[in-house]
Motif scaffolding. Structure first.
Motif, PDB file in Angstrom:
ATOM      1  N   SER A 170      13.766  14.991  10.980  1.00  0.00           N
ATOM      2  CA  SER A 170      13.536  14.110  12.127  1.00  0.00           C
ATOM      3  C   SER A 170      13.397  14.995  13.362  1.00  0.00           C
ATOM      4  N   PRO A 171      12.194  15.463  13.663  1.00  0.00           N
ATOM      5  CA  PRO A 171      12.023  16.414  14.771  1.00  0.00           C
ATOM      6  C   PRO A 171      12.337  15.770  16.112  1.00  0.00           C
ATOM      7  N   ARG A 172      12.899  16.577  16.998  1.00  0.00           N
ATOM      8  CA  ARG A 172      13.243  16.096  18.326  1.00  0.00           C
ATOM      9  C   ARG A 172      12.049  16.103  19.270  1.00  0.00           C
ATOM     10  N   GLN A 173      11.018  16.866  18.908  1.00  0.00           N
ATOM     11  CA  GLN A 173       9.795  16.953  19.705  1.00  0.00           C
ATOM     12  C   GLN A 173       8.611  17.029  18.731  1.00  0.00           C
ATOM     13  N   VAL A 213       9.671  27.029  13.501  1.00  0.00           N
ATOM     14  CA  VAL A 213      10.297  25.756  13.880  1.00  0.00           C
ATOM     15  C   VAL A 213      10.819  25.023  12.645  1.00  0.00           C
ATOM     16  N   TRP A 214       9.990  24.975  11.590  1.00  0.00           N
ATOM     17  CA  TRP A 214      10.403  24.274  10.373  1.00  0.00           C
ATOM     18  C   TRP A 214      11.614  24.945   9.727  1.00  0.00           C
ATOM     19  N   LEU A 215      11.620  26.291   9.682  1.00  0.00           N
ATOM     20  CA  LEU A 215      12.772  26.998   9.112  1.00  0.00           C
ATOM     21  C   LEU A 215      14.035  26.723   9.937  1.00  0.00           C
ATOM     22  N   ASP A 245      12.778  26.749  21.761  1.00  0.00           N
ATOM     23  CA  ASP A 245      13.547  26.184  22.869  1.00  0.00           C
ATOM     24  C   ASP A 245      13.288  24.688  23.020  1.00  0.00           C
ATOM     25  N   LEU A 246      12.026  24.289  22.868  1.00  0.00           N
ATOM     26  CA  LEU A 246      11.655  22.879  23.016  1.00  0.00           C
ATOM     27  C   LEU A 246      12.377  22.007  21.997  1.00  0.00           C
ATOM     28  N   HIS A 247      12.529  22.538  20.761  1.00  0.00           N
ATOM     29  CA  HIS A 247      13.163  21.747  19.697  1.00  0.00           C
ATOM     30  C   HIS A 247      14.678  21.938  19.649  1.00  0.00           C
TER      31      HIS A 247
END
Length: 365
Positions: A170-173, A213-215, A245-247
């Protein structure tokens, strides 16, 4: 291009909108809406594939008509060749008759025979050219058919992998795009599954980007571990760092810039990451090799294991991406031949090689 019709472009736009809706809904905890959007995304993707398949069938029918025309011309040329051969035979018989009778028609028969022989050569040349053209058309038809079905198969697998990934994360961004230079969805799904299975404490990634990001999310879901991602371009490292940083994965993920420097291994020269940027990394449980790019040199990713072997944990995973390319396949073969304790593991999805390294003499639980 296969996606060239207006209908295909509209469906592609629908896929993008539905994908964004699914991600946004899942990020907001609205799982029913996210599931509905994901289902509609899959339907739209299937419609695109069906449309592409229909266009491929139309092209096949046109190809069949063209092949039929070529076959017709080929048959006509063969008939003309047969007629020319018959004429040549008749003229040869006339020559023999004229010689035997001493008739003055000899000269006329000789000229006629020469003319028939020239025509026969021209016709036979045309037959050869038509045979070659027919063979090229059949080869082109078979290659196009194989390419179309390959695209449909691969795109279906990528859609399936994305749906599986978003059902787990469930990505935050909004997530960065996959594919092309970045890892594709099947490769990302394989990495995510490996992290969930082995729960590594230290993951080192050579080549940052979407996979970083996925890792980070995979380690977060596993509840343990940290990721150090390395890139040879400062600009790309900056983009990856901004995405991290964004996530909100800064606590577990670090992106380092390590420019390429000359490296000599035996008789070979390589352009590889500055080793000082990796010197403090010991006990690597999972090494993901997705760089340097192959344009930087022959077997550009080969040094990863020889250089970092002593930095690996006693029981570690080594994952090499892009093993659908011959250069990466040769790298894997060289590693297996030269590194004791290295063996290959099966891979369910993606074009990656997964290797298990067990240090000789080490006691592994």
């Amino acid at each position: 291009m296969l996606l060239s019709s207006r209908r295909q472009r509209v469906l592609a736009l629908m896929c993008a909108v539905l994908g964004a809706s699914s991600v946004g809904a899942s990020a907001g905890g609205q799982w029913r809406i996210a599931a509905a959007a994901a289902g509609m995304l899959l339907c739209a993707a299937v419609l695109i594939l069906v449309d592409v398949s229909g266009r491929a069938r139309n092209l096949e029918r046109r190809q069949a008509v063209l092949s039929k025309r070529v076959d017709g011309l080929f048959t006509q040329q063969k008939r003309e060749a047969t007629a020319s051969r018959s004429s040549l035979t008749e003229n040869a018989a006339r020559i023999i008759d004229a010689v035997e009778s001493g008739d003055a028609r000899l000269l006329e028969a000789v000229h006629a025979a020469h003319g028939a022989s020239d025509r026969l050569g021209t016709v036979e040349d045309g037959v050869v050219r038509l045979e070659e053209e027919a063979a090229r058309q059949r080869q082109t038809h078979a290659g196009f058919r194989k390419e179309v079905f390959g695209v449909i198969r691969d795109q279906t697998r990528e859609v399936e992998a994305l749906l599986q990934l978003f059902s787990r994360v469930s990505p935050r961004q909004p997530m960065p795009s996959s594919g092309r230079w970045a890892l594709d969805a099947t490769g990302l799904l394989n990495l995510y599954a490996l992290v969930q299975r082995d729960r590594p404490e230290l993951v080192v990634e050579l080549g940052s980007g979407t996979s970083t990001v996925w890792l980070g999310y995979a380690l977060e879901a596993a509840g343990t571990g940290r990721l150090v991602s390395v890139d040879h371009l400062d600009e790309f490292a900056g983009h990856a760092r901004a995405a991290v940083d964004l996530h909100g994965n800064r606590d577990s993920t670090e992106v380092r810039h390590a420019p390429l420097t000359p490296l000599r291994l035996g008789d070979e020269e390589f352009a590889w990451y500055d080793r000082s940027a990796l010197a403090d990394l010991d006990g690597i449980d999972m090494l993901v090799v997705d760089g340097p790019p192959k344009v930087t040199g022959r077997h550009a990713r080969y040094p990863a294991l020889p250089v970092l072997l002593e930095h690996l944990a006693d029981d570690a995973l080594v994952v090499l991406d892009d093993t659908d390319r011959s250069s990466e396949q040769k790298i894997v073969d060289r590693w297996l031949e030269t590194v004791p304790g290295l063996r290959r593991e099966p891979v369910l999805v993606g074009a990656q090689a997964v290797l298990r390294y067990t240090r000789p003499g080490a006691e592994v639980a």
